[in-house]
Structures are given as C-alpha cells and as structure tokens.
Design a protein around this motif. Sequence first.
Motif, mmCIF file in Angstrom:
data_model
loop_
_atom_site.group_PDB
_atom_site.id
_atom_site.type_symbol
_atom_site.label_atom_id
_atom_site.label_comp_id
_atom_site.label_asym_id
_atom_site.label_seq_id
_atom_site.Cartn_x
_atom_site.Cartn_y
_atom_site.Cartn_z
ATOM 1 N N ALA A 185 0.342 -9.362 -5.856
ATOM 2 C CA ALA A 185 1.348 -8.764 -4.977
ATOM 3 C C ALA A 185 2.551 -8.401 -5.832
ATOM 4 N N SER A 186 3.131 -7.211 -5.591
ATOM 5 C CA SER A 186 4.241 -6.775 -6.454
ATOM 6 C C SER A 186 5.094 -5.688 -5.805
ATOM 7 N N THR B 63 -2.183 1.814 -0.511
ATOM 8 C CA THR B 63 -1.144 0.973 -1.100
ATOM 9 C C THR B 63 -0.984 1.347 -2.577
ATOM 10 N N VAL C 287 0.411 -3.349 -5.596
ATOM 11 C CA VAL C 287 -0.276 -4.391 -6.370
ATOM 12 C C VAL C 287 -0.079 -4.101 -7.847
ATOM 13 N N ARG D 41 0.481 -12.425 1.479
ATOM 14 C CA ARG D 41 1.218 -13.187 0.467
ATOM 15 C C ARG D 41 2.693 -13.362 0.879
ATOM 16 N N ALA E 222 9.834 -6.298 -3.203
ATOM 17 C CA ALA E 222 8.956 -7.337 -2.629
ATOM 18 C C ALA E 222 9.115 -8.653 -3.396
ATOM 19 N N ASN F 231 -0.797 -7.976 0.088
ATOM 20 C CA ASN F 231 0.671 -8.079 0.046
ATOM 21 C C ASN F 231 1.238 -8.712 1.312
ATOM 22 N N ILE G 273 6.060 -1.706 -1.974
ATOM 23 C CA ILE G 273 5.220 -2.904 -1.960
ATOM 24 C C ILE G 273 3.903 -2.434 -2.569
#
Length: 316
Positions: free
Chosen positions: A34-35, A89, A12, A70, A39, A67, A10
């Motif tokens: 979010a990416s 992250t 960004v 979202r 995910a 994340n 997970i």
Amino acid sequence: MGKIMTLGEIVVEIMATQRGQTFLEPGLLAGPFASGAPAIFIDQVAMLGQPAGIIGCVGDDTFGVLNIERLKRDGVDVSAIHVIKQATTGSAFVTYRKDGERDFVFNIANSASSQISPAHVDAQVLKDCKHFHVVGSSLFSFRIIDAMKKAIEIVKGQGGTISFDPNIRKEMLRIAEMREALRYILEFTDIFLPSGNEVTLLANAADEQGAVREILDLGVREVVIKRGARGSSFYDASHHVDVPGFVVEEVDPTGAGDCFAGTFVTRRLQGDASETALRHANASGAMAVSRQGPMEGASDMVSLLAFEESAVAFES
Ligand code: ADP
C-alpha cells in the motif's frame, strides 16, 4: 479530538530487492505494498490514535482492495475513498542504485487517482476536519489542484489549519500554473514541511535563512526542515531549533518524509512543544527508513517511545 485529513493518490508500490537492479531485465521484486505519499501520511496519523481520513480514488480492482483494507486496518476512515469502475489503481515501481538513490516508474497520471475532482470535496466530507495536509506531488492535474484548493478553503473557513509538504518534482515547477498553485497553497499554510533543498524552491531568496524568513512573512506559522539522517529543524517567528536524527541502518527511504510529517503534525495537534514533536517525528522517519516498504515503517506511539529510549542520536 480533531480529525486530520488529506487528499491525493493511493497506489501500490512494487520494488526491486537488490541495489543496482534495473527494470531493463527481469528480477526479483517485493510487494505490492500500500502506498502513495498522502496515504502513507494519513496511515501514520491514524497509527498515533488520531482520527484520520483521506479523500481519494482507487480502481475496482485487487490493488484498490489492498489499499482500502490496509488503511482501514490501521484506523483510517476510508469512507471518502471512491472506487472508480472504469479505472485502475495506480502503481509505482522502484529500483535502488548502488549509492541508495532511487529511480521510479510511475503509472499514476492516468490511474484512478487522476479522477479526483472538486466533486469529491464538500463541507460534509470535511465536517470534522480540524487539520488538512497537502502533498505537493499530488497536484499532477488541474482538476486535482481545484479539488485541493476547495478543501483548503473549506477547512480554513471552519477554523482548521493546513500543513504542506512540497515534495516537489522539478518538472512541476516548469509549468507556470503548477508553480502558482504551490505558491497559493503556501499562503494558506500553517505548517510547512520541506526537505532541505526544497526550502528555497518556492521563495525568492537563494539561501535557507532568507527563504525561511520570506515564508514566515507570508503568514506561515511554522517551518520544519527535513534533513535526512541528520534530523530536522524548526523555525517560527521567534524561535529556531535543530534536533538530531537517530542512527539506523537505512533499508528503504520511501515514506520517511510522510511518516515524519504525519507524526509532527499529529503530535503538535495533540499539544507537544515543537522540540518534542520534532524528536518524535525524527524517530518516526528513522523507523520508516529501517523497514522495507513505504507504509510498513509507520509506527504507533509505544514503539516510537521504545525506539527513542534505546536509539543513539546522530552526531554531526
Ligand atoms: P523526504 O523523504 O521528505 O525527503 P527526509 O529524507 O529528510 O525527507 O526524511 C524525513 C525524516 O526522516 C528526516 O528528517 C529524519 O528525521 C528521518 N530520516 C530520513 N532518513 C534517515 C536516515 N537514513 N536515518 C535516520 N533518520 C532518517
């Protein structure tokens, strides 16, 4: 309704705003978004109203909050996302060449996502899981491979099914243990979702038909091949169908394969015939590429149906 779950990174994503822009000098960027392939997949599943959850790790930082909030907003169960105090992250930075090809800078190998371990996987976490999805590129450490294998064994043991999108980075195949892990997962897979040229990477046959036959002979029930703008193909032991994609302007290809897989797997679980699920998945991939941002193109069923109604199919 059975819950669909996945495990993996997970992160960004931050991307260039112009084709031809590089990271060798400052430029205008878009994001953070979010990416992370798993995910994006699970966000698409939740957008279709299916119970959905992800096992993963984020840092105790703003990008972790971005994340979690979202995914939660879109209906994903985030209770198995662990916030790791001493980690950050992960992030991915993307530039687009003039021809649309992408280049990535990944800060993931030492991120919170690398902390995923078998300790995060148990029967309790997977208790309602009827279907588990594996993304090959998530397997970037032996600890993650062990966690993934444990999840597969638990889900299979409770009568669930497995889907597998190889999403292979070539360098993974040079490491014998990685290749072995991908082959191991294939043997437990019910639905295999490679992109066109990936079909032959895990098989001995050099041609698509031969590789598909080999994979079906392993016990994989369905092979779904993603073919970019051209659409996709479905194979099982008795049946083969090609379904054309939809014509859209490609704005950002990131996330198309994950949205496609999320929609195909969910709609199959919800009872769609293979061809119908493939059409919805093509629509999902097309909508994903027409929006900037990896997860921004995930769609609910109302928008997918409206899109299919008005869109034009690709003609070869
Ligand atoms: P991946 O991202 O895993 O390599 P693809 O690029 O093949 O997968 O995209 C997945 C699916 O998304 C395709 O099978 C197709 O249905 C849809 N898709 C991808 N690119 C386009 C495009 N340019 N136009 C329309 N649909 C697309």
